[in-house]
Each structure stands twice: as structure tokens, then as C-alpha cells.
Write a protein that holds these residues in place. Structure first.
Motif, PDB file in Angstrom:
ATOM      1  N   GLY A  26       0.748  -1.241   0.000  1.00 52.71           N
ATOM      2  CA  GLY A  26       0.000   0.000   0.000  1.00 52.71           C
ATOM      3  C   GLY A  26       0.783   1.299   0.000  1.00 52.71           C
ATOM      4  N   PRO A  27       1.864   1.421   0.790  1.00 50.83           N
ATOM      5  CA  PRO A  27       2.508   2.736   0.922  1.00 50.83           C
ATOM      6  C   PRO A  27       3.239   3.241  -0.312  1.00 50.83           C
ATOM      7  CG  PRO A  27       3.016   1.326   2.801  1.00 50.83           C
ATOM      8  CD  PRO A  27       2.382   0.460   1.771  1.00 50.83           C
ATOM      9  N   LEU A  28       3.551   2.340  -1.251  1.00 52.49           N
ATOM     10  CA  LEU A  28       4.278   2.711  -2.474  1.00 52.49           C
ATOM     11  C   LEU A  28       5.621   3.346  -2.123  1.00 52.49           C
ATOM     12  CD1 LEU A  28       1.174   4.003  -4.488  1.00 52.49           C
ATOM     13  CD2 LEU A  28       2.223   1.726  -4.537  1.00 52.49           C
ATOM     14  N   THR A  29       5.853   4.609  -2.471  1.00 55.30           N
ATOM     15  CA  THR A  29       7.147   5.211  -2.138  1.00 55.30           C
ATOM     16  C   THR A  29       7.216   5.691  -0.693  1.00 55.30           C
ATOM     17  OG1 THR A  29       6.273   7.221  -3.165  1.00 55.30           O
ATOM     18  CG2 THR A  29       7.818   5.911  -4.456  1.00 55.30           C
ATOM     19  N   GLY A  30       6.078   5.689   0.000  1.00 60.95           N
ATOM     20  CA  GLY A  30       6.083   5.869   1.445  1.00 60.95           C
ATOM     21  C   GLY A  30       6.012   7.278   1.979  1.00 60.95           C
ATOM     22  N   THR A  31       6.367   8.282   1.205  1.00 59.30           N
ATOM     23  CA  THR A  31       6.419   9.645   1.720  1.00 59.30           C
ATOM     24  C   THR A  31       5.468  10.561   0.938  1.00 59.30           C
ATOM     25  OG1 THR A  31       8.731   9.341   2.356  1.00 59.30           O
ATOM     26  CG2 THR A  31       7.932  11.589   2.252  1.00 59.30           C
ATOM     27  N   LEU A  32       4.516  11.149   1.629  1.00 55.33           N
ATOM     28  CA  LEU A  32       3.608  12.153   1.046  1.00 55.33           C
ATOM     29  C   LEU A  32       2.816  11.605  -0.148  1.00 55.33           C
ATOM     30  CD1 LEU A  32       5.875  15.369   1.085  1.00 55.33           C
ATOM     31  CD2 LEU A  32       4.529  14.391   2.947  1.00 55.33           C
ATOM     32  N   VAL A  33       2.438  10.325  -0.117  1.00 60.65           N
ATOM     33  CA  VAL A  33       1.650   9.753  -1.210  1.00 60.65           C
ATOM     34  C   VAL A  33       0.170  10.061  -0.953  1.00 60.65           C
ATOM     35  CG1 VAL A  33       0.976   7.654  -2.422  1.00 60.65           C
ATOM     36  CG2 VAL A  33       3.318   7.911  -1.577  1.00 60.65           C
ATOM     37  N   PHE A  74       9.263   4.306 -15.942  1.00 57.73           N
ATOM     38  CA  PHE A  74       7.932   4.087 -16.502  1.00 57.73           C
ATOM     39  C   PHE A  74       6.866   4.856 -15.737  1.00 57.73           C
ATOM     40  CE2 PHE A  74      10.549   0.440 -17.638  1.00 57.73           C
ATOM     41  CZ  PHE A  74      10.322   0.362 -19.007  1.00 57.73           C
ATOM     42  N   ASN A  75       7.313   5.692 -14.812  1.00 56.29           N
ATOM     43  CA  ASN A  75       6.426   6.546 -14.031  1.00 56.29           C
ATOM     44  C   ASN A  75       6.643   7.991 -14.462  1.00 56.29           C
ATOM     45  OD1 ASN A  75       4.625   6.919 -11.565  1.00 56.29           O
ATOM     46  ND2 ASN A  75       6.373   8.180 -10.958  1.00 56.29           N
ATOM     47  N   ALA A  76       5.561   8.753 -14.635  1.00 56.48           N
ATOM     48  CA  ALA A  76       5.688  10.125 -15.159  1.00 56.48           C
ATOM     49  C   ALA A  76       6.485  11.026 -14.227  1.00 56.48           C
ATOM     50  CB  ALA A  76       4.295  10.713 -15.403  1.00 56.48           C
ATOM     51  N   GLY A  77       6.241  10.924 -12.938  1.00 57.15           N
ATOM     52  CA  GLY A  77       6.983  11.737 -11.975  1.00 57.15           C
ATOM     53  C   GLY A  77       6.685  13.222 -12.059  1.00 57.15           C
ATOM     54  N   ARG A  78       5.462  13.568 -12.426  1.00 61.11           N
ATOM     55  CA  ARG A  78       5.128  14.982 -12.598  1.00 61.11           C
ATOM     56  C   ARG A  78       4.388  15.578 -11.398  1.00 61.11           C
ATOM     57  NH1 ARG A  78       3.083  13.002 -17.750  1.00 61.11           N
ATOM     58  NH2 ARG A  78       4.772  12.997 -19.263  1.00 61.11           N
ATOM     59  N   ILE A  79       3.730  14.761 -10.600  1.00 59.56           N
ATOM     60  CA  ILE A  79       2.947  15.335  -9.515  1.00 59.56           C
ATOM     61  C   ILE A  79       3.847  15.716  -8.340  1.00 59.56           C
ATOM     62  CG2 ILE A  79       0.938  13.964 -10.186  1.00 59.56           C
ATOM     63  CD1 ILE A  79       1.312  12.357  -7.577  1.00 59.56           C
ATOM     64  N   LEU A  80       3.416  16.720  -7.619  1.00 60.65           N
ATOM     65  CA  LEU A  80       4.140  17.169  -6.427  1.00 60.65           C
ATOM     66  C   LEU A  80       3.160  17.281  -5.271  1.00 60.65           C
ATOM     67  CD1 LEU A  80       6.604  19.991  -7.548  1.00 60.65           C
ATOM     68  CD2 LEU A  80       7.186  17.725  -6.664  1.00 60.65           C
ATOM     69  N   PRO A  81       3.281  16.417  -4.259  1.00 64.14           N
ATOM     70  CA  PRO A  81       2.418  16.531  -3.088  1.00 64.14           C
ATOM     71  C   PRO A  81       3.045  17.440  -2.038  1.00 64.14           C
ATOM     72  CG  PRO A  81       3.697  14.514  -2.957  1.00 64.14           C
ATOM     73  CD  PRO A  81       4.129  15.223  -4.216  1.00 64.14           C
ATOM     74  N   ALA A  82       2.204  18.090  -1.262  1.00 64.34           N
ATOM     75  CA  ALA A  82       2.658  18.890  -0.120  1.00 64.34           C
ATOM     76  C   ALA A  82       1.527  18.916   0.899  1.00 64.34           C
ATOM     77  CB  ALA A  82       3.021  20.307  -0.555  1.00 64.34           C
ATOM     78  N   ARG A  83       1.872  19.260   2.130  1.00 68.55           N
ATOM     79  CA  ARG A  83       0.844  19.313   3.169  1.00 68.55           C
ATOM     80  C   ARG A  83       0.092  20.637   3.118  1.00 68.55           C
ATOM     81  NH1 ARG A  83       1.284  15.023   6.400  1.00 68.55           N
ATOM     82  NH2 ARG A  83       3.313  14.004   6.621  1.00 68.55           N
ATOM     83  N   ASP A  84      -1.177  20.579   3.552  1.00 68.68           N
ATOM     84  CA  ASP A  84      -1.905  21.826   3.726  1.00 68.68           C
ATOM     85  C   ASP A  84      -1.654  22.350   5.144  1.00 68.68           C
ATOM     86  OD1 ASP A  84      -3.609  20.461   5.493  1.00 68.68           O
ATOM     87  OD2 ASP A  84      -5.289  20.358   4.069  1.00 68.68           O
ATOM     88  N   ASN A  85      -2.364  23.366   5.538  1.00 72.82           N
ATOM     89  CA  ASN A  85      -2.072  24.009   6.826  1.00 72.82           C
ATOM     90  C   ASN A  85      -2.431  23.129   8.022  1.00 72.82           C
ATOM     91  OD1 ASN A  85      -0.895  26.450   7.782  1.00 72.82           O
ATOM     92  ND2 ASN A  85      -2.876  27.003   8.674  1.00 72.82           N
ATOM     93  N   ASP A  86      -3.236  22.086   7.784  1.00 74.57           N
ATOM     94  CA  ASP A  86      -3.600  21.141   8.850  1.00 74.57           C
ATOM     95  C   ASP A  86      -2.785  19.849   8.777  1.00 74.57           C
ATOM     96  OD1 ASP A  86      -5.689  22.801   9.893  1.00 74.57           O
ATOM     97  OD2 ASP A  86      -6.913  22.217   8.173  1.00 74.57           O
ATOM     98  N   GLY A  87      -1.869  19.771   7.825  1.00 74.64           N
ATOM     99  CA  GLY A  87      -1.010  18.594   7.712  1.00 74.64           C
ATOM    100  C   GLY A  87      -1.519  17.502   6.806  1.00 74.64           C
ATOM    101  N   ILE A 129      -2.285  15.684   3.169  1.00 73.06           N
ATOM    102  CA  ILE A 129      -1.552  15.665   1.911  1.00 73.06           C
ATOM    103  C   ILE A 129      -2.431  16.207   0.789  1.00 73.06           C
ATOM    104  CG2 ILE A 129      -0.277  14.250   0.256  1.00 73.06           C
ATOM    105  CD1 ILE A 129       0.988  14.348   3.042  1.00 73.06           C
ATOM    106  N   ARG A 130      -1.921  17.205   0.095  1.00 74.54           N
ATOM    107  CA  ARG A 130      -2.613  17.794  -1.060  1.00 74.54           C
ATOM    108  C   ARG A 130      -1.673  17.787  -2.261  1.00 74.54           C
ATOM    109  NH1 ARG A 130      -7.227  16.921   1.381  1.00 74.54           N
ATOM    110  NH2 ARG A 130      -7.521  18.174   3.261  1.00 74.54           N
ATOM    111  N   LEU A 131      -2.177  18.277  -3.395  1.00 73.93           N
ATOM    112  CA  LEU A 131      -1.382  18.317  -4.620  1.00 73.93           C
ATOM    113  C   LEU A 131      -0.973  19.752  -4.934  1.00 73.93           C
ATOM    114  CD1 LEU A 131      -3.429  15.714  -6.640  1.00 73.93           C
ATOM    115  CD2 LEU A 131      -1.022  15.477  -5.992  1.00 73.93           C
ATOM    116  N   LEU A 132       0.305  20.021  -4.810  1.00 65.02           N
ATOM    117  CA  LEU A 132       0.863  21.309  -5.235  1.00 65.02           C
ATOM    118  C   LEU A 132       0.854  21.379  -6.760  1.00 65.02           C
ATOM    119  CD1 LEU A 132       2.412  23.926  -4.397  1.00 65.02           C
ATOM    120  CD2 LEU A 132       4.509  22.596  -4.601  1.00 65.02           C
ATOM    121  N   ASP A 133       1.143  20.238  -7.387  1.00 64.60           N
ATOM    122  CA  ASP A 133       1.070  20.114  -8.843  1.00 64.60           C
ATOM    123  C   ASP A 133       0.442  18.756  -9.135  1.00 64.60           C
ATOM    124  OD1 ASP A 133       1.497  19.734 -11.574  1.00 64.60           O
ATOM    125  OD2 ASP A 133       3.424  20.778 -11.563  1.00 64.60           O
ATOM    126  N   SER A 134      -0.673  18.743  -9.838  1.00 61.82           N
ATOM    127  CA  SER A 134      -1.388  17.494 -10.107  1.00 61.82           C
ATOM    128  C   SER A 134      -0.939  16.816 -11.395  1.00 61.82           C
ATOM    129  CB  SER A 134      -2.901  17.747 -10.158  1.00 61.82           C
ATOM    130  OG  SER A 134      -3.218  18.677 -11.179  1.00 61.82           O
TER     131      SER A 134
END
Length: 484
Positions: A218-225, A414-427, A429-434
């Protein structure tokens, strides 16, 4: 190689099986599959992973499970017995070494020999293929609890053959989750095909009266997914496994850190998986969930590490996950001692026991989080099905090619690697770049607004620096990576 989501004829499995068993000498030991099936039938109910998970789900109990594995058989048994007896683990792993994960069995054998000579494990896991059938059965027979194989193997066919014949009743991984986050140059066509073999093998055991549980990673790369990304992969792998005859599935999610989002994620994962499995003709599957405690950087201070572990235990308990994969206070330092591993288990179990009768009250925030996760996940999965022209295997491959599915920070080309996740003000995970995710304007506006609120609170423009700050935040003692 054309990969399609269609159940393999048993003749196809058996034809390939002859070649797979030749890839290392211990494959000969499991040539008679009927003996493996009969051995599995002799295993007590209390040591069957699927049965124990079913009982836990019915009783709304969250089970605890560590990660653990060393090079030599007796030492591996001693480690697992310690975690079972001193740590109170309900379920046990055999974490496989890196050489075996890459099918480099000759180097794994050298690691075994050097471990014998040095008197300590020189591999980062248990080389099950090299140890072979009888040694693996010795592991299973030495324990009171069910045992799962945990690894990270793009081509896990021979490992699956030996593990199932040896009495392991749960097999982790999948053609997406054990490729994109783990490998650089292995195509999805290959790994989905390899894992169709594994799932058809599990399905064949099922057809012969043996319940084997399957657990995509489930966790995939594990950080901010983002939850919708891990949900999409988990549900895709569940559909692919179910097509091959798998009846018992545990779908996973890696802790993000915001309690409401984590609870919403576990609840929606099961709801969405049930929906998509039934809509694709896979009724009556046993679905359970696994919550992975924080998979990113940990504080070096052990007291602070216990804080991170306890927060993960709390989220798992309140979400009513069927099981939780437990971290240790040595996460920042490398492979933990057995004592530290047991401490993480006992800490988690204490929290779970204290929270087992409590739930997170339904709130406006929880309902909104669930609604957004469902909208995002459905958007991704429905676009995947469409681009695959009704075939989930083709859809998965094409979705990664086009960026419809995109896993952040993955090494695979084989992964696009274009999305960028970041936390919102409550912590959360949101998408800074989708990137090229197929999200509606409503969903994109939701993410933009949440990130903008944080930017305003921190008096800075949202940027890649936020992502970097969030990656290191928990290791520094925080959830949100605020400017110093």
C-alpha cells in the motif's frame, strides 16, 4: 508481450511453472504442487492468515505485525519467536533479503555462507529461495502465529512457489506496487505478467481448498503519497488478483499524518475496493485493510520515535484497520535490534487496546475528506479503465505511460513523476502540482485552495520548497514543514 486482464488457463500456469522451478536448484523441491496443497491443509486454523484476519475484522480488532528477517534459519526463527512472545505480535513476517528480491540467488547464497562464517546476519532479510522447502517449513512450524512473506520483488514467481508450498499463508506485493516504487528499468508489462502467475498460483491453491491471503503493497514510495494514488494502485492490483482467482485480499495505506485524512483513507479504501470488485464481477471476496505506520524519515531520538509510533497506532486504531504494520524506535539508525522491534510492537498494542472501544466521531471534516478521496480515486480508476478500453491490465500500463496514475518520488522510468504533493495548513496531503492526473476543476481548485491557505499562514508562495520541508519535517519533530 501483450498483457490482458484474463484468467490464465491452468495449462498456461503449469507450462510456465516448469521453467520457473529451474531458475534455482531449490525449485525442484516444490515440483509436486499437490504436496504443497496437502501441507497447507495440515496447518492449524489459528496459523492461517486469511482466517485470522477474518476473525479480527468480525470482532473489530486491529492486529499488530512487525517487519523482520535475518540471513540464517535458526536466527530467523529466534527473532520471530521473540517478537511473538516478547513483542506480542499477532501476525509475523519473513522479510526477504535484497538479493532474493532481484533474483540474484548466487549472491544470496554467498551472503548465507558469509553470515555463517561471521556469526551474524550479513543480509538484510531472509533468503527463502536459497533455504528451500524444508528450512522454510521449519520456520512456519516453529511459530504459533500466521506468517507472511514480505519482500519487494518485481519477479516473485519462484519465491511464491517455495513460500506457498512451505506453509506461508500470506503473500505480499503486486505487479505495480513491487515495480514502480522499487525498480528503475523493469516494464509494467513484465511485472503485471509475472504477478498474474503469482495470483493464478494462489488461485489454484484456493480452488483446491487452501485459503491464501494476498496483500498489495500500500505505501508505495512511502512519503507524502496522496490517498487517491495509493487507493488507485491497491484497487487495480485487487482487481487483477481477483481475476486470477484470489479470494482473500488485504489492501494497504501508508500513514500520512493528519488523523482525519488517515481515518478517511482507511474507510474509503475498503468501500471503494468493494465497489470496484463487485462492479467487475468479483463478488464474495474477503476484504481487509492494513495501515502502515509512518514510512518516511524518523527522529533519531528514541523518545521522539515512540511518539511517531504512537501516533500511527492511534490512527490505525481509530480507523479500525484490520492490522497495522509497526515501526521501531531505531528507524532512523538502520536495522533494529529485536528488543527495539518488540518495543515498537508493545507500544502499538498498548495504544490499540486503549482505543479499541473508541471511534473518531463523524464530522463535517471527515465527511469532506472521504468525499474528496472518493472523487479523486474514481476519476483516476475510471480514466484508467477507459484508456485500457475495458481491460484493467492494459489500462494500468497505459495510465502510467500517460500520467493518469503517477506515484511521487518513484525511481521507475515508466512513471511520469510529474505530480508534487505537499501538506496543507492542517497537515493533510494535497497536490501542489497534479501533473496529468485526470482530476476535475472542482478537485484541482480544492487542492489549490488548501495549499494557498498554508502559503498565506506561512507568508510564502507555495513552491517546491514546501515539498522538501514536508519530507524532512517528522524527522525534525514536526508534521508540517514550516519555515524555521
Amino acid at each position: 508481450m501483450e498483457v490482458v486482464n484474463k484468467k490464465w488457463p491452468i495449462e498456461k500456469l503449469f507450462a510456465q511453472r516448469e521453467e520457473i522451478l529451474k531458475t534455482w536448484e531449490t525449485g525442484n523441491e516444490v515440483a509436486d504442487i499437490k504436496k504443497g496443497i496437502e501441507y497447507q491443509k495440515s496447518i492449524p486454523k489459528a496459523k492461517n492468515f486469511a482466517k485470522k484476519l477474518k476473525e479480527a475484522k468480525e470482532n473489530k480488532v486491529t492486529l499488530v505485525q512487525p517487519r523482520a528477517g535475518v540471513a540464517l534459519v535458526n536466527e530467523h526463527i529466534a527473532l520471530l519467536q521473540f517478537l511473538q512472545d516478547e513483542g506480542g505480535a499477532d501476525l509475523l513476517p519473513s522479510t526477504i533479503d535484497s538479493y532474493t528480491r532481484q533474483n540474484r540467488y548466487a549472491e544470496a547464497q554467498k551472503g548465507i555462507e558469509e553470515s555463517v562464517s561471521s556469526g551474524r546476519s550479513l543480509l538484510n532479510g531472509f533468503p527463502a529461495v536459497n533455504h528451500g522447502l524444508e528450512n522454510c517449513r521449519k520456520v512456519v512450524e516453529s511459530l504459533k502465529s500466521p506468517v507472511q512473506v514480505r519482500h519487494g520483488t518485481p519477479d516473485a514467481r519462484l519465491l511464491a512457489e517455495i513460500a506457498l508450498a512451505a506453509g506461508f499463508t500470506d503473500y505480499e506485493g503486486g505487479g505495480i506496487s513491487y515495480n514502480i516504487p522499487y525498480a528503475k528499468d523493469v516494464s509494467l508489462e513484465k511485472t503485471i505478467y509475472y504477478w498474474q502467475y503469482v495470483d493464478r498460483l494462489v488461485g489454484y491453491y484456493q480452488e483446491n481448498g487452501v485459503e491464501i491471503n494476498r496483500e498489495p503493497f500500500g505505501p508505495l514510495t512511502g512519503t507524502l503519497v496522496p490517498p487517491s494514488i495509493s487507493h488507485s494502485v491497491a484497487i487495480l492490483e485487487a482487481i487483477l488478483a481477483a481475476e486470477q482467482g484470489v479470494m482473500n485480499l488485504t489492501l494497504g495505506y501508508g500513514q500520512c499524518g493528519n488523523l482525519i485524512q488517515d481515518v478517511a483513507a482507511i474507510q474509503t479504501l475498503e468501500e471503494l475496493a468493494e465497489e470496484y470488485l463487485v462492479n467487475n464481477g468479483h463478488e464474495n471476496r474477503q476484504l481487509t485493510t492494513v495501515f502502515h505506520q509512518w514510512m518516511g524519515g524518523f527522529p533519531q531520538d528514541e523518545a521522539k520515535a515512540f511518539g511517531v509510533i504512537s501516533w500511527g497506532a492511534s490512527a490505525a486504531a481509530l480507523a479500525k484497520a484490520t492490522k497495522v504494520i509497526v515501526k521501531t524506535p531505531h528507524e532512523a539508525m538502520g536495522i533494529p535490534t529485536k528488543e527495539a522491534n518488540a518495543q515498537g510492537l508493545r507500544t502499538t498494542k498498548q495504544i490499540i487496546n486503549m482505543l479499541k472501544d473508541q471511534t473518531l466521531p463523524e464530522s463535517k471534516q471527515l465527511l469532506l475528506e472521504k468525499e474528496m478521496i472518493k472523487k479523486e480515486t474514481r476519476a483516476i480508476l475510471d480514466a484508467t479503465y477507459k484508456i485500457g478500453e475495458g481491460d484493467w491490465a492494459k489500462g494500468a500500463i497505459r495510465a502510467f505511460e500517460s500520467g493518469i496514475i503517477d506515484i511521487p518520488f518513484a525511481p521507475s522510468r515508466f512513471n511520469a513523476g510529474r505530480i508534487l504533493p505537499a501538506r496543507d495548513n492542517d497537515g493533510a496531503i494535497r497536490l501542489l502540482d497534479s501533473g496529468d492526473l485526470p482530476l476535475t476543476k472542482e478537485i484541482q481548485d480544492f487542492h489549490n485552495e488548501k495549499i494557498a491557505i498554508r502559503g498565506k499562514a506561512e507568508d510564502r508562495d507555495p513552491s517546491f520548497q514546501m515539498v522538501i520541508d514536508d519530507i524532512y519535517a517528522i524527522g525534525k519533530g514536526f508534521l508540517v514543514g514550516r519555515p524555521s
